[in-house]
Enzyme design. Structure first.
Site, PDB file in Angstrom:
ATOM      1  N   SER A   1      -8.408  -2.302  -3.461  1.00 28.92           N
ATOM      2  CA  SER A   1      -7.371  -1.389  -3.943  1.00 28.92           C
ATOM      3  C   SER A   1      -7.414  -0.087  -3.165  1.00 28.92           C
ATOM      4  O   SER A   1      -8.424   0.248  -2.533  1.00 28.92           O
ATOM      5  CB  SER A   1      -7.560  -1.045  -5.440  1.00 28.92           C
ATOM      6  OG  SER A   1      -7.527  -2.192  -6.236  1.00 28.92           O
ATOM      7  N   ASN A   2      -6.322   0.669  -3.272  1.00 27.71           N
ATOM      8  CA  ASN A   2      -6.288   2.078  -2.914  1.00 27.71           C
ATOM      9  C   ASN A   2      -5.780   2.848  -4.132  1.00 27.71           C
ATOM     10  O   ASN A   2      -4.982   2.322  -4.916  1.00 27.71           O
ATOM     11  CB  ASN A   2      -5.305   2.376  -1.780  1.00 27.71           C
ATOM     12  CG  ASN A   2      -5.531   1.543  -0.549  1.00 27.71           C
ATOM     13  OD1 ASN A   2      -6.606   1.553   0.021  1.00 27.71           O
ATOM     14  ND2 ASN A   2      -4.504   0.813  -0.134  1.00 27.71           N
TER      15      ASN A   2
END
Length: 810
Positions: free
Chosen positions: A245-246
């Protein structure tokens, strides 16, 4: 507005107003008195564009009912398949040797999956956790939501006909119970711990020749594990989780109106049981939150309300530890602690098999957890007559994730997010990034990991652990010593884990960002240090996605005046940092090759001259109309596999400049020209021109329509991650099993409603016959967003509004 719809809207408004007039506690009591657990649950579901449900209920049981109903309507086959997994019945329905459902454990076959989950079921592991008082166990509200979810799912099955061909008329689609829903939450909690080891938990057997042996390898043939290989396997095991994820949160002084901003971009599977699903959950006067839930779970996993928004990123924390056992020479199922013998617990599990006899296997458990005999198929941890290894997973007693998430859903500030984390301590393997209306920003790695301090590791590591812990954070402790027990922090909800005061946390920096590297560089100007190695490294080279992400968001924060639109632009900038760092060097070295040719791995000369100009002209993005993106992508994958990291760059990594180093590609490295030749040959054989547009060869097909997919691999450093499947015969990247999933760009203005844009990249439903099977995927292809309808006036003004009252009895 049609009469029936008008009536339902009025009914919903009455429900909203009536419930809002009750104190929350009174509404809760009334729900329990008037609607006991055996029936009467109901909810109002208002559907808006793209099939997004806004669930309105009077209490938590009704809310769970609406959530379970609506999830079943969109994802009944995916959910039902997962419940077969959780009951340990895949072999019975699909055959023992078939590939397992990989979304709920790392088991490779149905038999191994069943052996693990039948063991969980038969030892009543989840029932015992349900019986724990809160906060060690689930609260009454979460129990009500789980009970309601099961009732809603069952009511949908009873009242509707399944049209999805994946499970139409299937005998394995059955009603579920609260226990099934809780077990799904349990499986998600342990997926990075025991779930990773499902294969070896069921395969581990005493050495051949012992009285308890059942066909295991001879102790004489077992080799001592290679420390370096174990460290590398541990890094691979937990360093690349199959999830990523970011996320970034901005402080108010970087934004246009002084309020916080949050961009969440989790990278999750596009198919199977770890998909996200969107909804809004409303109990008037008590709860109002919108976001994405992991399928089969009743609470919002990532989302926003009128005051706060949050997202998660998979962390670098190691969620389990190994304990090396010293065995009784007379009995390899007895181990010694401070010289005193302890007998392993023998668990015998039997699994029914389709068209075959039942299969029975034995599992062996210790005070630390199950005996395991490998980290991977290449790295054994042999069980000999003198030594064995046990796995400790603190999430194996964690049913607290839903309560933690519910606390976020009701939060009014980032401080409230921290309070929920401190009270419930239920986040198993992710970081939390949050922003609020008042302009605060938060990063915290508040997760459940074994309480391995650096002091404990130094004092109690075995010879193997002295290599693995510094290199990967995986502890291998001496299980024969009582003074090597993990101990307890005074603020920890359970022994054996860290309390909230020990968690890496950064509050109110101008930005906080994470792209699955350690807490160290959440803000490059305010690095976090001083945490234990088990949480992750400090001062080590970050990945390209972290480097690119920090560069982007730091520049945004410095520029200031940010709005939600800036978050939207960041999501679809599709910049490839690897290209910025290396493409010019590649093009220059390519042009210098004698005769414009390079020798491939098959020893054949390949004309690469056309590729040189394409790479020079490439715009360094992974936009669908970008020419040269596909060429560089295929080249970079080969190059980074063939050239060791230490040889890839001329200027090495510097801890003093972690975002801008290493740099300057080493085009003299062995393998460089070969990677270029092989890439050109591959594209030529597939009939793909070097300057072909990315979208022509990175696509998915939905309903017979080819949809170009923007974005690229995380190994290129792209924020908008896609990890697509290469099929040269099919025309390139033809499916996306994993990548950007539930996107949310959230802020607030001076009104009551959050300013939010969302996108579920793979759409709400897995059913190909659903109108919401690919509608948001088409938006993703065009880099468009959904404007969130959070407030009542926005929901009721939707041109696609469809109101349904659902109940157990219709």
């Amino acid at each position: 507005m049609p009469t029936r719809l008008r009536q339902l809207v009025v009914a919903a408004a009455v429900l909203f107003t009536a419930a809002a007039s009750l104190p929350a506690a009174a509404a809760d009591d009334r729900g329990r008195q008037e609607r006991p657990s055996h029936g009467g649950l109901s909810a109002v579901i208002r559907y808006t564009e793209y099939g997004i449900p806004h669930i309105l209920a009077k209490d938590y049981a009704d809310l769970g009912f609406g959530e379970g109903w609506a999830q079943a309507a969109d994802e009944v086959c995916t959910l039902a398949d997962g419940f077969v997994t959780l009951r340990g019945e895949r072999s019975r329905h699909f055959g023992a040797d078939a590939a397992a459902d990989g979304s709920l454990s790392a088991a490779r076959t149905n038999l191994t999956s069943d052996l693990y989950f039948r063991g969980v079921r038969e030892t009543r592991t989840v029932e015992k956790l349900l019986a724990e008082p809160a906060p060690r166990g689930p609260s009454r509200k979460v129990r009500d939501m789980m009970r309601g979810w099961a009732a809603g799912y069952n009511a949908w099955l009873k009242q509707n006909r399944i049209t999805d061909p994946a499970c139409k008329d299937a005998s394995w689609v059955r009603p579920v119970s609260e226990l099934d829903v809780a077990t799904r939450g349990y499986a998600i909690a342990v997926i990075a711990g025991e779930g990773r080891f499902a294969e070896t938990i069921s395969a581990a057997q005493p050495p051949a020749g012992s009285a308890t042996a059942t066909g295991s390898p001879s102790a004489r043939s077992a080799r001592t594990p290679d420390a370096k290989a174990v460290a590398e396997a541990a890094f691979d095991l937990w360093g690349e989780a199959g999830m990523g994820s970011n996320a970034v949160a901005f402080r108010g002084d970087t934004t246009a109106n002084g309020r916080g901003l949050l961009l969440g971009n989790p990278h999750y599977p596009w198919e199977g049981g770890r998909r996200f699903w969107q909804s809004q959950q409303t109990i008037p006067g008590e709860l109002n939150v919108s976001g994405g839930s992991l399928l089969g779970t009743p609470a919002i996993s990532i989302g926003f309300n009128a005051h706060v928004a949050w997202s998660h990123t998979v962390s670098t924390g190691i969620p389990a530890s190994l304990h090396q056992l010293t065995l009784d020479p007379a009995d390899p199922t007895t181990y010694l602690v401070d010289g005193e013998p302890e007998h392993m617990t023998k668990r015998t599990v039997t699994v029914a098999v389709k068209d075959g006899a039942p299969v029975t296997r034995t599992q062996w458990w210790t005070r630390y957890g199950p005996v395991v005999t490998s980290l991977s198929s290449q790295v054994p941890l042999p069980w000999t007559t003198t030594t064995a290894y046990a796995l400790y997973d603190p999430n194996a007693v964690n049913l607290r994730f839903a309560d933690t998430s519910l606390g976020f859903s009701k939060a009014r500030s980032t401080d409230d997010v921290l309070k929920s984390l401190a009270r419930h301590q239920g986040i198993p393997w992710v970081n939390t990034i949050a922003a609020d209306r008042e302009g605060h920003a938060l990063y915290t790695q508040s997760q459940v990991v074994p309480r391995i301090t650096d002091e404990l590791a130094a004092r109690c590591s075995t010879a193997l652990g002295r290599t693995t812990y510094p290199a990967s954070g995986v502890a291998v402790l001496d299980g024969s010593r009582g003074d090597c027990a993990l101990g307890s922090d005074p603020d920890a909800v359970r022994p054996g884990i860290f309390g909230p005061a020990r968690m890496p946390t950064l509050k109110n920096a101008p930005y906080v960002e994470n792209s699955n590297d350690s807490a160290w560089l959440a803000n490059a100007d305010r690095p976090i240090t001083g945490y234990e190695r088990v949480f992750g490294p400090v001062g080590t080279q970050p990945g390209l996605r972290t480097r690119g992400g920090v560069e982007d968001v730091a520049a945004m924060a410095e520029r200031g005046g940010l709005t939600v639109r800036d978050l939207q632009r960041q999501q679809f900038a599709n910049r490839a940092p690897a290209g910025d760092l290396a493409a010019q060097d590649v093009a220059r070295a390519c042009a210098a090759l004698p005769g414009g040719t390079a020798t491939g791995s098959d020893a054949k000369a390949v004309d690469v001259s056309e590729a040189c100009g394409v790479l020079k002209a490439w715009d360094r993005t992974m936009d669908t109309d970008s020419r040269g993106a596909l060429l560089f992508d295929r080249f970079w994958r080969r190059l980074t596999q063939q050239v060791p990291p230490a040889q890839l760059w001329k200027v090495p990594f510097s801890v003093a400049d972690p975002v801008r180093t290493p740099h300057t590609l080493n085009t003299d490295a062995p393998g460089f020209a070969t990677a270029l030749a092989d890439t050109v040959a591959e594209l030529r054989a597939a009939g793909i021109a070097p300057d072909a547009k990315l979208g022509a060869h990175q696509f998915v097909v939905r309903g017979g329509e080819r949809l170009a997919m923007p974005g690229g691999s995380g190994r290129l450093g792209v924020w908008n991650v896609l990890e697509p499947t290469w099929d040269a015969a099919g025309g390139g990247y033809t499916e996306v099993p994993f990548g950007s999933s539930h996107l949310q760009a959230v802020g607030w203005d001076d009104g009551r409603c959050p300013v939010a844009r969302t996108l579920l990249t793979y759409s709400q439903s897995s059913n190909p016959d659903s109108p919401h099977h690919s509608d948001q995927t088409r938006l993703f292809s065009g880099e468009k967003w959904v404007t969130s309808r959070f407030c009542e006036k926005d929901i009721l003004s939707s041109p696609k509004l469809r109101v349904v009252r659902v109940g157990e009895h219709r």
